[in-house]
Each structure stands twice: as C-alpha cells, then as structure tokens.
Design a protein around this motif. Structure first.
Motif, mmCIF file in Angstrom:
data_model
loop_
_atom_site.group_PDB
_atom_site.id
_atom_site.type_symbol
_atom_site.label_atom_id
_atom_site.label_comp_id
_atom_site.label_asym_id
_atom_site.label_seq_id
_atom_site.Cartn_x
_atom_site.Cartn_y
_atom_site.Cartn_z
ATOM 1 N N CYS A 180 5.476 28.754 -55.287
ATOM 2 C CA CYS A 180 4.436 28.531 -56.600
ATOM 3 C C CYS A 180 4.963 29.050 -57.772
ATOM 4 N N THR B 121 -7.235 23.548 -59.967
ATOM 5 C CA THR B 121 -6.405 22.698 -59.441
ATOM 6 C C THR B 121 -6.752 21.184 -59.697
ATOM 7 N N THR C 256 -3.648 24.132 -63.042
ATOM 8 C CA THR C 256 -2.580 24.890 -62.220
ATOM 9 C C THR C 256 -2.254 23.865 -61.144
ATOM 10 N N CYS D 268 -0.538 24.611 -58.558
ATOM 11 C CA CYS D 268 -0.204 25.456 -57.113
ATOM 12 C C CYS D 268 -1.501 25.032 -56.208
ATOM 13 N N GLN E 158 0.515 29.749 -64.293
ATOM 14 C CA GLN E 158 0.474 30.317 -62.911
ATOM 15 C C GLN E 158 -0.258 31.702 -63.016
ATOM 16 N N GLN F 81 9.333 28.095 -57.949
ATOM 17 C CA GLN F 81 9.718 26.654 -57.893
ATOM 18 C C GLN F 81 10.608 26.305 -59.153
ATOM 19 N N GLU G 298 4.702 29.235 -48.906
ATOM 20 C CA GLU G 298 4.260 28.351 -49.939
ATOM 21 C C GLU G 298 3.795 29.062 -51.163
ATOM 22 N N ASN G 299 3.059 29.779 -51.061
ATOM 23 C CA ASN G 299 2.252 30.710 -52.225
ATOM 24 C C ASN G 299 3.671 31.176 -53.085
#
Length: 590
Positions: free
Chosen positions: A536, A75, A505, A507, A490, A539, A532-533
């Motif tokens: 990812c 991230t 990533t 996410c 992802q 989207q 929210e997960n």
C-alpha cells in the motif's frame, strides 16, 4: 447469556400444554407476577428510561468501534466494500457495523447516538424474546426478572463494551437461547437457534466462548435440545464461514495471520502459572470494579442454591455457575490482552442469576433478599466515587471485598428468613430491588466512572475518554485543513484519528496494523498480510499525502525494512511539541 434456570422434572411430551412444562418454583403467598403499575413500578421505569436516555445521548462509542467505522468509511469512499477491508474484525461483524452505520446520518455525535439507539432496540428485542421463552419454564416473576436484567445489563454496558463483537455475540446468544427454549418442536427450535448462535461465534471467533456458555445454559434446561443445538450450530457456523471465505475477502488469510501480531496470545509467551493466576484474579477484580453487578454473583448463587429442593440440584447449580465463569475467563486468558470487553459475558451471567435468585426468594418468602438488594444499591452509589481516590486504593482489591460482602449479605438474608418473622417480613414491591439493580448497572453512565481499570488502577474515566476524543478530533481538524478537499491519503495512524479525518483511501489495510508490531515479532514481516500492507505504501502510484501519527507508529520500534519503505516513499516533517499528527508528502510525485 440467560439465567441458571430451575431444574425441571423429566420433560413432558411435546404435545403437552405449556403449563405442564412450567416449573412452578418455590411459591409462597406472594408468588404472583410483579405489579409494574404501582408507584414503585412507575418510579423504576422512569428512572431506568432516564438513565438509558442519558447514556444514549452523551456517551458515544468506544475508540475500537471508531476504528472499525473509520476503516469502513475511508475505504468505502475509495471504492472497497466491507468484504475486502481488514479492520481487525471478522467478515460478519464488519458487515453488521456497516449496516448499522448506514442507518445513521448527520454529525458524528448524532450518528453515534443513533447507533446506540439501535443497540437499545436490539437489547429490548432480545429481552422480550427471552421472556417469552422463559415464561413457559419459570414463574412469571422469575422470567421477567431474568430476561429484564439480562437486557438491562446489555443496555447499560460500559462504553468499552457497547457494540463490540463480544456485545453482539451476547445479543445473538440470548436470541438463540430464546429460540431453542421457546419453540415447541425440538428440531425446529434447534434449526431456528443455529443461525444466531453461529453468528455469535463468528463475531470475533474468540466469541465462540460466549456461544459455548449459551449451550451450557440450554444443557441445564433440556439436554436433548442442547445436543441438537450444538450439532446444528456447528453446521451453520461452517456454512456461514464458507460464505465469508468465498465473498471476495481474505478471511482465511487474516485468520491465519492475526495471531502472529498478538504478542501475548496463549502460546506466544511462556506460561508461568503463578503469574497467570495473579493476572486472572486481577482481571476479575478490574472487571468487577468496572461493572459492580459482577460482585453480586457469589451471594446470588448462594441464595438461588438454597431455594432448590435437593443437594443434587444445589451442586449442579454451583457447578454450572463455576463452569460459566471459567469459560468466560478462559477466553480472556487465551487472548492474553486482558481487555475489559473480552469479559462482557460475566456481568450478564451475574445479573441474570441475581434476578433469578430474587425471583425465587420472593416465591418462598414473599419479599426480596433485602441485604443483597441493599448491597447492589450501595455499589451503584459508591462505585462512581472511585475516581476521587484513584491513586490511593486498589480497585481490584475493593472489588474482591465487594464480592465477599455479597456472600455476607446473602448469609444475613438467610438468617433473617429463619427468624420469627421470616415468612411475614416487610412487603416490598418487586420493582424496588429492580431499581436497586438498575442503579448498580447504571454506574456506567456517570462521568467519573471508570472505562479502563488495569491491575487495580483506574486509568481512564468516562469524562477523560471524552476529552481524549475531543483532542483527537481537534488534531484531525488541523490535519484536514492542510489537505485538499476529498484528497486520497495513506493513513499511518490509529483508527480514531482517521475517523475524524475521513479522507478516502484505496488500501484494503486502511491502518497499518500489520506494520505496527515490535521488531521482536520476527515472523510478522514474512506474513502475506504484512507484505500486502507494505505494498500500500510502496505501490507504483501511492497517494500524494500520508497522515502520520508518531506516537502510534514509531519508526524506531517497527521492522527496519518497513520503516525504510515509509521513509523512502514519504517526506514527513518533525512534529512540533504536542502535535499528534503530521501530513507527509510524496518524495517522488508522478
């Protein structure tokens, strides 16, 4: 944690000299400080250094830590800070590991060794601070044995414990105990100790149990300081949590949502008292088989109690020890996963109490409790051999026998002390019982020693864990060869695989922890974190590639809507036989 110190007389005024506050203990003819420059001392130092060097250079870190490192690294390359990332660990632990990672460079094996070196420095620092505090309250030998064995237990922690939140919580707790007992002014001591003890709580929230154990130890020494520390720690913890909640993270949301994905947490399953007691007993046996110094706790408590002057002191020592164990076990039971590292505080309590018992035995008889010392050496030699009979024996039952043997060894030491040569027994350098305990603690070094012991069965050894890591690295290299350099992906994998892949990533949930839950957990799909997960994956502009691990994220087990979203977004080939990871491509590239 620290020791169970000798109960002290009523506190002297703060202005008194430190000698007036020192508890002399049951001094005998050989109660002076240990001689570390003797041949035995040098032998112990060289063996200890060699074993620590071996485990630092060869052991690496556990897959849970690789999970966190992978989350932070992947991230971070995608532009997110540790504050913004879900890594199944709280804010301050994420930043602590990010800072630790920033100190390293080079290949993964070198970076892991450097992390372990920093861990050793933390252990040594905590031990030195504890020794400085205890020497004003205990005889020099007792203070050295307690602080040294506390630090060594942390330094020799199994790979499954090392650098985990529970491990850091212990380090912070040792520092807090050293601060609150080592500073003369009570208010200043409580203020200094509040921050590290608050950080101990916030390493994982459940690590509040370790902080409570530290408070209990302080309470046995100085009740006023314990009360002040509890009050200041409550304030410090609240302020620190506020910092984490206002830092751009989702700490409150994640704290609220995470219990829902733990199917076995307290309250999620019906409580069956008989099964809970059986599982708890097995857990203690498993933990003892993993770190056999825990087996010495009953014998050490007996020897320590017998050196105390009154029945009240002996009852208090027994009660405090029982409360420490119950507190350590309660945290494990509450989480319901029965992972070994949840009980990392128990071996530290056992080692510190053993050091205190040996020191006081020296003070009274001029020699160590030889039978208990011999048992420690025997456990250190035999435990790594458990892998040779792993299918034929119940390791937890053997651990129970070892705990019973420690009581028997302690009783034999008591009988020998009352014989005609009791006070004039053989002269044994203080370094030799330390060497025996080092051998006992260092069972974590050997390739055949256990890493996972579950319900009495040795599941994974150190050597097998390293083989699994090599397999994960090989699978990641195969995947990396199929991806363009630096391509965003992802991840639909567990963190250890991503640790070796390393592609960025964007996410904030780098690994779909909230998606990888059974369909029976019906509340999970409605959680904010789950939605929210899922976003990812669904989207508007998802990454062109996904890396999928079928053995970890089974689309037939998770919520059907989530599985459908994954299938709709990515085209994943069927894995070949033995293939761990597959590269999925976007169905509708933009």
């Amino acid at each position: 944690m620290t020791d169970l110190p000798t109960p002290t007389p009523a506190p002297a005024p703060a202005q008194d000299a430190s000698a007036a506050r020192r508890d002399p203990g049951p001094r005998g003819p050989h109660a002076g400080p240990p001689r570390l420059t003797s041949p035995a001392g040098w032998t112990t130092a060289v063996v200890t250094a060699g074993l620590l060097l071996a485990t630092t250079l060869t052991t690496g870190v556990f897959l849970d830590l690789r999970y966190v490192l992978a989350a932070l690294r992947t991230t971070g390359r995608g532009g997110l800070s540790p504050s913004e990332v879900f890594a199944h660990r709280p804010f301050f632990y994420r930043w602590l590991i990010a800072g630790l990672d920033a100190l390293t460079t080079g290949p993964d094996a070198v970076r892991e060794a450097l992390m372990r070196c920093v861990g050793l420095l933390l252990c040594a620092s905590a031990g030195l601070l504890l020794h400085r505090a205890l020497r004003t309250r205990l005889p020099e030998r007792d203070a050295l044995l307690v602080s040294g064995l506390t630090a060594l237990t942390l330094a020799f922690a199994p790979v499954i414990d090392y650098l985990q939140p529970e491990w850091f919580a212990l380090v912070f707790s040792v520092v807090a105990v050293a601060a609150v007992l080592g500073v003369r002014s009570r208010w200043r001591a409580a203020a200094l100790a509040a921050a590290p003890l608050g950080l101990a709580v916030l390493m994982k929230y459940s690590t509040a149990g370790t902080a409570a154990m530290a408070l209990l130890v302080v309470f046995t020494v100085d009740r006023v300081r314990a009360v002040l520390l509890a009050a200041t720690t409550a304030v410090a913890t609240g302020l620190l949590f506020a910092v984490s909640a206002w830092s751009g993270s989702r700490e409150v949301q994640w704290l609220r949502d995470m219990p829902h994905i733990n199917a076995h947490a307290w309250g999620n399953d019906p409580v069956v008292a008989s099964e809970l007691l059986r599982r708890t007993a097995y857990y203690l046996g498993d933990r003892t088989a993993l770190t056999p110094v825990l087996a010495l706790l009953p014998g050490a408590l007996l020897l320590y109690a017998l050196t105390l002057a009154s029945r009240r002191q002996r009852v208090e020592a027994a009660l405090v020890t029982v409360l420490l164990v119950l507190c350590g076990v309660a945290v494990v039971v509450y989480q319901g996963n029965w992972f070994a590292y949840h009980g990392e505080n128990l071996p530290v309590v056992a080692a510190a109490l053993t050091g205190l018992a040996i020191g006081r035995w020296y003070g009274r008889y001029g020699r160590p409790p030889l039978c208990l010392t011999a048992l420690a050496l025997l456990l250190g030699v035999l435990t790594p051999l458990l892998a040779t009979v792993r299918q034929d024996v119940d390791a937890a039952v053997l651990a129970g026998y070892a705990a019973a043997l420690s009581l028997g060894a302690a009783l034999l030491d008591v009988l020998l002390s009352r014989g005609p040569r009791g006070a004039r027994g053989p002269r044994v350098p203080a370094a030799l019982p330390v060497l025996a305990l080092v051998v006992c603690l260092a069972v974590t070094v050997w390739p055949s020693s256990g890493v996972r012991i579950i319900v009495g069965r040795l599941v994974t050894t150190n050597a097998e864990l390293k083989a699994q890591a090599r397999s994960a690295k090989d699978a990641a290299e195969q995947v990396d060869a199929l991806l363009p350099a630096g391509a965003e992906v992802q991840y639909l994998v567990f963190g250890q695989q991503a640790y070796y892949i390393g592609h960025p990533t964007r996410c904030r949930y780098p690994f779909p922890t909230f998606l990888n839950v059974p369909k029976q957990l019906t509340e999970v799909p409605s959680l904010t974190s789950t939605r929210e997960n899922v976003r990812c994956i669904t989207q508007e502009h998802p990454p062109a590639y996904a890396v999928y691990q079928p053995s970890w994220l089974s689309l037939g087990v998770i919520d059907p809507r989530t599985a459908s979203a994954i299938r709709t977004t990515y085209r994943c080939p069927r894995p070949a036989q033995g293939q761990q990871l597959v590269v999925c491509t976007l169905r509708h590239p933009h």
